[in-house]
Write a protein that holds these residues in place. Structure first.
Motif, short mmCIF file in Angstrom:
data_model
loop_
_atom_site.label_atom_id
_atom_site.label_comp_id
_atom_site.label_asym_id
_atom_site.label_seq_id
_atom_site.Cartn_x
_atom_site.Cartn_y
_atom_site.Cartn_z
N GLY A 24 37.57 37.36 32.20
CA GLY A 24 37.18 38.69 32.63
C GLY A 24 38.29 39.58 33.12
N LEU A 25 39.55 39.14 33.05
CA LEU A 25 40.67 39.99 33.47
C LEU A 25 41.00 40.95 32.33
N ARG A 26 41.01 42.23 32.63
CA ARG A 26 41.17 43.23 31.56
C ARG A 26 42.63 43.57 31.27
N HIS A 27 43.49 43.44 32.28
CA HIS A 27 44.88 43.89 32.12
C HIS A 27 45.89 42.78 32.36
N ILE A 28 45.43 41.56 32.52
CA ILE A 28 46.33 40.43 32.78
C ILE A 28 46.06 39.34 31.75
N ASP A 29 47.08 38.92 31.06
CA ASP A 29 46.97 37.78 30.14
C ASP A 29 47.16 36.50 30.94
N LEU A 30 46.17 35.62 30.88
CA LEU A 30 46.19 34.37 31.65
C LEU A 30 46.49 33.21 30.70
N TYR A 31 47.56 32.47 31.03
CA TYR A 31 48.00 31.35 30.20
C TYR A 31 47.84 30.03 30.95
N ARG A 279 42.01 38.90 40.23
CA ARG A 279 41.02 39.99 40.15
C ARG A 279 41.40 41.15 41.06
N ALA A 280 42.02 40.84 42.19
CA ALA A 280 42.38 41.89 43.14
C ALA A 280 43.48 42.80 42.59
N TYR A 281 44.21 42.32 41.57
CA TYR A 281 45.32 43.09 41.01
C TYR A 281 45.05 43.61 39.61
N ASP A 282 43.89 43.29 39.06
CA ASP A 282 43.64 43.56 37.66
C ASP A 282 43.68 45.06 37.34
N ASP A 283 43.06 45.86 38.17
CA ASP A 283 42.99 47.29 37.86
C ASP A 283 44.35 47.97 37.95
N GLU A 284 45.23 47.44 38.79
CA GLU A 284 46.54 48.09 38.96
C GLU A 284 47.62 47.41 38.13
N ALA A 285 47.25 46.38 37.34
CA ALA A 285 48.24 45.62 36.57
C ALA A 285 48.69 46.41 35.35
N THR A 286 49.94 46.84 35.39
CA THR A 286 50.50 47.53 34.23
C THR A 286 51.88 46.96 33.96
N GLY A 287 52.11 46.50 32.78
CA GLY A 287 53.40 45.96 32.38
C GLY A 287 53.70 46.45 30.98
N GLU A 288 54.43 45.66 30.23
CA GLU A 288 54.70 46.02 28.85
C GLU A 288 53.38 46.11 28.10
N GLY A 290 51.00 47.82 28.85
CA GLY A 290 49.91 47.96 29.81
C GLY A 290 49.34 46.66 30.32
N ARG A 291 49.99 45.53 30.05
CA ARG A 291 49.46 44.23 30.46
C ARG A 291 50.51 43.43 31.23
N ARG A 292 50.03 42.55 32.10
CA ARG A 292 50.90 41.61 32.80
C ARG A 292 50.47 40.19 32.47
N THR A 293 51.25 39.21 32.95
CA THR A 293 50.97 37.82 32.59
C THR A 293 50.91 36.94 33.82
N ALA A 294 50.12 35.88 33.71
CA ALA A 294 50.00 34.87 34.76
C ALA A 294 49.88 33.50 34.10
#
Length: 442
Positions: A24-31, A279-288, A290-294
């Motif tokens: 359910g994370l919209r802006h974070i790629d979870l690996y 989840r607390a950072y998903d809306d503000e997560a912007t990277g390359e 527009g996505r960040r990684t975890a």
């Protein structure tokens, strides 16, 4: 891919991106870093091999026995490594809590020595703890033992500095993730990987996950226990968060059923902790783009933990859910559990002679216990409670465990079930000992 030895297959495990529709994370790629695919089945394969390897030739020449204070995956990996080199292996512990792992160790030819211990984790400062004394004896034993010493051996951490961490960076196209989430046991993998990632990018945020107080998740320490581990450095982590056993099992089910990853409870805890934190950072997560990684680590496989699941969530295995379960308790109920400090407990015992129930292992009880107490190990006590109140309401009850956490949970449960006077010994047997109150040996 061909190898000359099974140990060459340790490492280079896959890094798998999880479907955003699942977490359910919209802006974070979870690996997920799939350490369960190491040849002996867990992340501990790396540390076991790295700790043992430099000393194996000498150990073979001397006929040494490989020894580790472990009741889990480190013991399993070392048992295999010892066997590969014609050496015997001994697992020393104060409690084997997972029957499948004990059976597997025996199948692998391991010797298991269960010693008394005052807590579930080795405490090097407890000079009268038999587990600590054994640890010190190993350090002075010369060639008789190859003691890998996972709690204090820097090569535990180095296995992940040279392997796991660089592999993550490589698989992310030369980039460090924005977040690294790791369960904390011996702290080797979290410390080693965090070091590599931060050297690559100091902005990496590291989340350490521990088990909630009084809870048990295989391979994870509670916050109180983890401070006793020699490799643990609180400065490694930007955040330390607690996970409950039920949350770990829920996360495990998501990985098993929705992601095709046969993770055990530790991997489930890592997944749950990761998603909850991110989840607390998903809306503000912007990277390359527009996505960040975890990244989080899947430590081992589910098959070794079916008894653990059966005990806590029997309905998952086709059995009815149990009544009078610790899982039903809220944190508020546990905090409100009747507790009594050591001086008041001594006076209460003298005055009213409550039934004193020691919930520790038989080995710890045999080493030191309150005079007149009875030993009902917590797993058996839980079985008794499922059938209803195990004691008469007419007699007061004092419950004791190592540090007063598990006893507080049972006191809350028995109070909910209607026992009029049940109390938890605040601080447990450790507080009783530290107060100079008398303890006897069996």
């Amino acid at each position: 891919m061909r190898y000359d030895s099974i140990t060459e297959a340790i490492g280079n495990t896959p890094l798998v991106r999880l479907d955003p529709a699942v977490h359910g994370l919209r802006h974070i790629d979870l690996y997920a870093k799939l350490e369960l695919l190491n040849p002996f089945g867990s992340v501990k394969d790396r540390a076991a091999w790295n700790m043992a390897r430099p000393h194996l030739a000498t150990a073979v020449e001397a006929g040494s026995q490989v020894v580790e204070l472990s009741s889990g995956n480190t013991a399993k990996a070392l048992a295999v490594i010892a066997g590969l080199h014609g050496l015997s292996f001994k697992s020393v512990t104060n409690r084997m809590r997972i029957p499948e792992i004990k059976d597997l160790l025996l199948l692998l030819g391991a010797e298991i020595e269960e010693l008394p211990g005052q807590s579930e984790c080795l405490d090097p400062t407890a000079t009268d703890d038999p587990l600590t004394l054994f640890h010190r004896t190993l350090a002075e034993s010369g060639d008789a033992y190859l003691h890998t010493d996972q709690y204090f051996n820097a090569r535990n951490t180095e296995a992940h500095v040279t392997g796991t961490g660089p592999e993550i960076v490589k698989d992310l196209d030369g980039n460090a993730p924005d977040w690294f989430i790791a369960c904390v046991g011996t702290a080797g993998s979290s410390t080693g990987v965090a070091r590599v990632l931060r050297e690559h990018d100091p902005r990496v945020r590291v989340v350490g996950l521990v088990a909630a107080k009084s809870d048990f998740i295989p391979g994870i320490r509670t916050l109180d226990e983890v401070h006793e581990v020699g490799l643990f450095d609180p400065g490694t982590y930007d955040t330390i968060a607690a996970i409950r056993a039920d949350e770990a099992i829920d996360g495990m089910l998501v990985l098993n059923r929705r992601c095709g990853i046969m993770a055990g409870p530790t991997g489930g805890a890592a997944y749950t902790g990761a998603v909850r934190h991110l989840r607390a950072y998903d809306d503000e997560a912007t990277g390359e783009n527009g996505r960040r990684t975890a990244v989080f680590i899947v430590c081992d496989r589910v098959e070794s933990y079916l008894s653990y699941v059966r005990q806590r969530r029997p309905e998952l295995l086709g059995r009815p859910r149990r009544t009078h379960s610790l899982a039903e308790l809220s944190d508020t109920e546990v905090r409100a559990a009747p507790a009594i400090a050591v001086p008041d407990a001594r006076a209460w015992i003298e005055r009213e002679q409550p039934l004193v129930v020691d919930l520790r292992s038989p080995y710890a009880y045999a080493a030191l216990h309150i005079d007149g107490s009875v030993n009902i190990v917590d797993e058996l006590f839980e079985e008794l409670v499922h059938g209803g109140l195990p004691f008469s309401r007419s007699r007061p009850v004092l419950l004791a465990c190592p540090v007063g956490e598990q006893s507080a949970r049972y006191a809350a449960l028995l109070a909910r079930m209607g026992h009029p006077d049940v109390r938890s010994l605040a601080g447990g047997i450790i507080a009783w000992r530290d107060a100079g109150a008398p303890l006897v040996r069996e």
